[in-house]
Design an enzyme around this catalytic site. Structure first.
Site, mmCIF file in Angstrom:
data_model
loop_
_atom_site.group_PDB
_atom_site.id
_atom_site.type_symbol
_atom_site.label_atom_id
_atom_site.label_comp_id
_atom_site.label_asym_id
_atom_site.label_seq_id
_atom_site.Cartn_x
_atom_site.Cartn_y
_atom_site.Cartn_z
ATOM 1 N N LYS A 239 33.053 -40.106 32.022
ATOM 2 C CA LYS A 239 34.393 -40.287 31.434
ATOM 3 C C LYS A 239 35.137 -41.305 32.277
ATOM 4 C CE LYS A 239 38.440 -37.352 31.848
ATOM 5 N NZ LYS A 239 38.950 -35.969 31.715
ATOM 6 N N ASP B 290 44.441 -33.101 25.752
ATOM 7 C CA ASP B 290 44.475 -32.444 27.056
ATOM 8 C C ASP B 290 45.927 -32.003 27.300
ATOM 9 O OD1 ASP B 290 44.662 -31.877 29.789
ATOM 10 O OD2 ASP B 290 43.469 -33.554 30.478
ATOM 11 N N LYS C 188 38.708 -43.284 33.117
ATOM 12 C CA LYS C 188 40.164 -43.327 32.949
ATOM 13 C C LYS C 188 40.538 -44.713 32.444
ATOM 14 C CE LYS C 188 41.198 -39.232 34.507
ATOM 15 N NZ LYS C 188 41.928 -38.226 33.716
ATOM 16 N N LYS D 2 41.947 -26.397 29.864
ATOM 17 C CA LYS D 2 42.178 -26.189 31.303
ATOM 18 C C LYS D 2 42.950 -24.889 31.434
ATOM 19 C CE LYS D 2 42.316 -31.069 32.615
ATOM 20 N NZ LYS D 2 43.192 -32.213 32.970
ATOM 21 N N GLU E 98 40.520 -39.210 25.051
ATOM 22 C CA GLU E 98 41.325 -38.072 25.460
ATOM 23 C C GLU E 98 42.782 -38.532 25.652
ATOM 24 O OE1 GLU E 98 39.311 -36.176 28.752
ATOM 25 O OE2 GLU E 98 41.126 -35.127 29.380
HETATM 26 O O1 OSB Z 1 43.258 -35.757 32.731
HETATM 27 O O2 OSB Z 1 41.455 -34.685 32.924
HETATM 28 C C1 OSB Z 1 42.456 -35.189 33.449
HETATM 29 C C2 OSB Z 1 42.231 -34.853 37.253
HETATM 30 C C3 OSB Z 1 43.542 -34.613 37.560
HETATM 31 C C4 OSB Z 1 44.485 -34.615 36.563
HETATM 32 C C5 OSB Z 1 44.100 -34.836 35.227
HETATM 33 C C6 OSB Z 1 42.778 -35.057 34.910
HETATM 34 C C7 OSB Z 1 41.833 -35.091 35.936
HETATM 35 C C8 OSB Z 1 40.426 -35.399 35.737
HETATM 36 C C9 OSB Z 1 39.466 -34.904 36.793
HETATM 37 O O3 OSB Z 1 39.997 -36.091 34.852
HETATM 38 C C10 OSB Z 1 38.443 -33.975 36.306
HETATM 39 C C11 OSB Z 1 37.739 -33.254 37.430
HETATM 40 O O4 OSB Z 1 38.322 -32.324 38.043
HETATM 41 O O5 OSB Z 1 36.590 -33.605 37.699
HETATM 42 MG MG MG Z 2 42.568 -35.541 30.729
#
Ligand code: OSB
Ligand code: MG
Length: 370
Positions: free
Chosen positions: A161, A238, A163, A262, A213
């Site tokens: 994934k 999310d 960012k 989450k 996402e």
């Molecule tokens: O948006 O999924 C997210 C980490 C901190 C805050 C938001 C996100 C994330 C991650 C990390 O994408 C995922 C992980 O813990 O490996």
């Molecule tokens: Mg996310």
């Protein structure tokens, strides 16, 4: 059983590699651990809030406040023992989901240990191993990104994934797809776009992504539905999803095709399971998101992700992907097939290491039944 003691730890752990999203770069993780003791046993929970309110409005200080001044006194006063009792007493308090979830997780662990059951069994989990993906932050250069992707693929991770944000999206995807044409790939914008970018975002359909996402800021249910109508790539929500009710409302108008669960964001396992069951009944796949948890929070996530409708690789990676030393034994490991074995011992099934926790603790406070 009686809850005799609840201890809060504010802890700080340096990340092995910085983690950058559209809302900023993190180089260390500051969070709260909760230890709940009763009948000679201990349950552990983790609060996934951060120092700053960037991902959501909660911070470690707001969580500490509601835990210390409201939720913990309530547990002692009402002789709360089970997660269900806890939720029935705190549901009238608005928000503060991460704080609620941290305590609820500790109660689940303690109750499961009392029954001598692993958490996954209490939850109705079905998998012995769960698929592991990795979330890669925004890097300083595209070559660094490509080499990180290659390293994680070599370790077996099943899905990458990335960012994204305006300026770090179509160009990097072109290069990533050139080098890795067939991998399972998804992107996460953490709300960096708006509907003004609709035509731009539609070009994501060229990259065969498993999902995008959270393109828009939470909640933006209507805007997400407008984009989803014109986008083949599934939208996964999310930040927008903070409760079962959000999932239901957004389903009615077609805001998503996938949900990232989450526990902290939705306020606990009970709410997470309601969301899981609704999605399963409506053929919406879910997967478990991450908040760069320590081993304690991650062990909890692994048990949750063993439920049957967690159909896609999770943001649950090995301990050493995040931290040089985790605070549990054994640490979380990813097999060369890109899976994580669900712990079989009672409760979370891993052991928090007190010496390590005390070493990273900035501040502690203990509350007792009197
Ligand atoms: O948006 O999924 C997210 C980490 C901190 C805050 C938001 C996100 C994330 C991650 C990390 O994408 C995922 C992980 O813990 O490996
Ligand atoms: Mg996310």
């Amino acid at each position: 059983m009686k809850i005799e003691e609840i201890e809060l730890y504010l802890v700080k752990m340096p990340l092995i590699h910085f983690f950058e999203t559209s809302f900023g770069r993190e180089i260390e993780k500051e969070f709260i651990l909760i230890r709940i003791a009763g009948n000679g046993m201990e349950g552990w929970g983790e609060v996934v809030a951060n120092k700053l309110p960037l991902y959501s409005y909660e911070t470690n200080k707001t969580a500490w406040h509601v835990l210390k001044d409201i939720f913990i006194p309530l547990i002692f006063k009402e002789s709360i023992v089970s997660p269900e009792q806890f939720q029935s007493k705190v549901s009238r308090f608005k928000g503060h989901n991460m704080a609620k979830a941290g305590l609820e997780l500790g109660l689940w662990d303690l109750n499961a240990k009392k029954e001598d059951f692993p958490l996954w069994k209490l939850y109705g989990g079905e998998k012995e191993e769960i698929p592991s993906g990795v979330s890669i932050g925004i890097q300083d250069s595209i070559s660094q990104l490509l080499s990180r992707i290659e390293n994680f693929l070599n370790l077996g991770y099943q899905r990458i994934k990335l960012k994204i944000k305006p300026g770090w999206d179509l160009e990097i995807l072109k290069k990533v797809r050139k080098d890795f044409p067939d991998i399972f790939l998804s992107v996460d914008a953490n709300g960096a776009y708006s509907l003004k970018y609709k035509e731009h975002l539609k070009r994501l359909d060229d990259f065969n992504l498993m999902m995008i996402e959270q393109p828009f800021p939470a909640p933006s249910f209507w805007d997400h539905a407008q984009l989803q109508k014109e986008l083949k790539t599934p939208i996964c929500l999310d930040e927008s999803i903070t409760s079962y009710q959000d999932v239901e409302q957004a389903f009615k108008i077609g805001s998503y095709k996938i949900i990232n669960i989450k526990v902290g964001r939705v306020g606990g396992i009970i709410e997470a399971k309601k969301i899981h069951d609704f999605c399963m009944a409506n053929s919406i796949p879910v997967w478990c998101g991450g908040m760069l948890e320590s081993g304690i929070g991650r062990a909890h996530n692994i048990h949750l992700a063993s439920l049957p409708n967690f159909k896609l690789p999770n943001d649950i990676s090995a301990s050493k992907r995040y931290y040089s030393q985790d605070i549990i034994e054994p640490e979380v490991e990813v097999t060369n097939k890109g899976t994580i074995k669900v712990p079989q011992g009672p409760g979370i099934g891993v052991t928090p290491v007190k010496e390590r926790i005390n070493k990273i603790a900035i501040y502690k406070e203990i509350f007792r039944l009197d």
